[in-house]
Design an enzyme around this catalytic site. Structure first.
Site, short mmCIF file in Angstrom:
data_model
loop_
_atom_site.label_atom_id
_atom_site.label_comp_id
_atom_site.label_asym_id
_atom_site.label_seq_id
_atom_site.Cartn_x
_atom_site.Cartn_y
_atom_site.Cartn_z
CB THR A 94 -8.67 -7.53 2.30
OG1 THR A 94 -8.81 -7.45 0.84
CG2 THR A 94 -7.37 -8.53 2.32
CE LYS A 140 -8.16 -10.37 -0.91
NZ LYS A 140 -7.68 -9.08 -1.24
CB THR A 199 -5.75 -8.04 -10.57
OG1 THR A 199 -4.78 -7.60 -10.68
CG2 THR A 199 -6.35 -7.53 -9.30
CD GLU A 227 -11.24 -1.68 -2.08
OE1 GLU A 227 -10.58 -2.07 -1.49
OE2 GLU A 227 -10.96 -0.69 -2.65
CG ASN A 239 -9.36 2.19 -2.08
OD1 ASN A 239 -8.41 1.44 -1.84
ND2 ASN A 239 -10.36 1.87 -2.74
CB THR A 247 -5.51 5.08 9.29
OG1 THR A 247 -6.17 5.51 8.06
CG2 THR A 247 -4.03 5.41 9.09
#
Length: 409
Positions: A159, A185, A196, A282, A404, A409
């Site tokens: 992702t 992933k 997780t 991230e 995040n 969107t």
């Protein structure tokens, strides 16, 4: 290959290096980009199988389906999509997960109850089942036992990940070469209460499902359950292991003379994947490793290690290359386990910053240079007992908020 204790790391190995496995992936339209978003791992024989799942109360539909498939302890395939979590999607989402399983079984020529289903991506949106149906129909021709099949699968499960995560080792069992491999992933919504992320383990070892499950849980507790990126536990976390038995070794269990070597190799694969997830957090620039020694017991050490590595203030300090040990000791003190407040030692790499809970003069420039490196090791010694644990995480950067803030969107 490189030698490790009891096992050998296989350079370039993948989830299909163990005998009996193929994999593949493709783009079916679930993602807005043209990146792969549907993949599968298939075993040519019924594989002993086990899984562990998120402890989040809100569990995605694929977890229910996979639990049902694993009731008999075997699997032939796992199908996974990215781009959509199929979580909090009600009865329709559950029906879609069952349909995904049925379609995969039909096109792969296996029983429905021998297929596990996994999904990852945006929560609360229904799957585009027309895309799933066409994608599943095209998967069989994408399956391969070569490097291409593994690469396509690894790309299909990503992702916000920047890199794929793979690991593979080999160990000798009864004179037979047994291979253990994994792919995972995970980059955000990482704070394990199980594991997780999505993770997939394959091996050609002969082992019963019950023993495989026991090993999977034990390995998870000291690897995937010891990483954190942002303190959030996903609705979709799942780690699935499949064992083909095609190495033809004597069946493994805790009494087998080669069990320790096999377990060490299995745990190494899990640890490698877990650390890769933490490193790929991230927006992250640094991998943070926290080693806690001298706790009253291992569970206390684990609680402290995870509290320190998960502290937003510690993570921010590492991002800024600030040797602010006060944030570390504050995290130690709020972990909720016994600590003697006048005995704590803290080091950043080899640089001691606290001894017996008192400040130690250190070279700020040397500390700055160390904290600007790729990996930051924080060592905490409590001098309270023999308990020890290690946790992994990453720094907190501006990019984490950027990623995040617009994830949906």
């Amino acid at each position: 290959m490189s030698e490790k204790q009891g096992y050998t790391v296989v350079d370039g190995g993948s989830i299909i290096t163990p005998k009996g496995f193929t994999s593949g992936g493709l783009h079916c339209g679930l993602k807005k980009t043209d990146r792969n978003d549907l993949g599968a791992i298939v075993c040519e024989v019924p594989a002993a199988a086990a899984a562990v799942y998120t402890t989040n109360v809100f569990q995605a539909a694929p977890l229910k389906v996979t639990r049902e498939s694993l009731a008999n302890g075997t699997l032939r395939a796992v199908i996974v999509n990215s781009g959509n979590a199929n979580a909090c999607t009600g009865e329709q989402g559950e029906a879609d997960a069952y349909e995904m399983r049925a379609a995969a079984a039909n096109h792969l020529g296996v029983a429905e109850n021998d297929v596990a289903v996994a999904s990852t991506g945006v929560i609360g949106e229904l799957l585009k089942m027309d895309c799933v149906r066409s994608g599943v129909a095209g998967l069989p021709e994408k399956l391969s036992g070569g490097a291409g099949g593994a690469e396509e699968f690894c790309q299909a499960i990503l992702t916000t990940d920047l890199v794929k995560k793979e690991s593979c080792v080999q160990v000798q069992v009864d004179g037979k070469t047994v291979t253990i491999a994994g792919a995972a992933k995970g980059s955000g919504m990482i704070h394990p209460n199980m594991a997780t992320m999505l993770g997939f383990m394959t091996t050609d070892a002969a082992i019963d499902a019950e023993d495989l499950h026991s090993l999977l849980r034990a390995a998870t507790n000291v690897t995937f359950n010891m990483i954190t990126v942002d303190g959030d536990t996903s609705t979709n976390d799942m780690l699935v292991a499949m064992a083909s038995g095609l190495a033809e070794n004597g069946k493994l269990n805790r009494l087998h003379p080669d069990w320790d070597a096999f377990a060490a190799g299995f745990t190494f694969v899990c640890e490698t994947l877990a650390k890769a997830i933490a490193r790929d957090g991230e927006g992250a620039n640094h991998l943070i490793e926290v080693q806690v020694n001298g706790a009253v017991h291992d569970e206390a050490a684990a609680a402290i290690a995870k509290t320190v590595v998960g502290s937003s203030l510690v993570k921010s300090a590492v991002f800024g290359a600030d040797a602010n040990w006060g944030r570390i000791i504050a995290a130690v003190g709020r972990a909720g386990v016994p600590v003697s407040p006048d005995r704590v030692d803290i080091s950043l790499g080899s640089i001691a910053v606290l001894k017996q809970s008192s400040p130690v003069a250190f070279d700020e420039e040397l500390a700055l240079a160390y904290l600007q490196g790729d990996t930051v090791l924080i060592t905490v010694d409590l001098h309270d007992g023999d308990g020890k644990a290690t946790a992994w995480g990453c720094d907190l950067t501006y990019d984490y908020v950027r990623i995040n803030a617009a994830y949906r969107t």
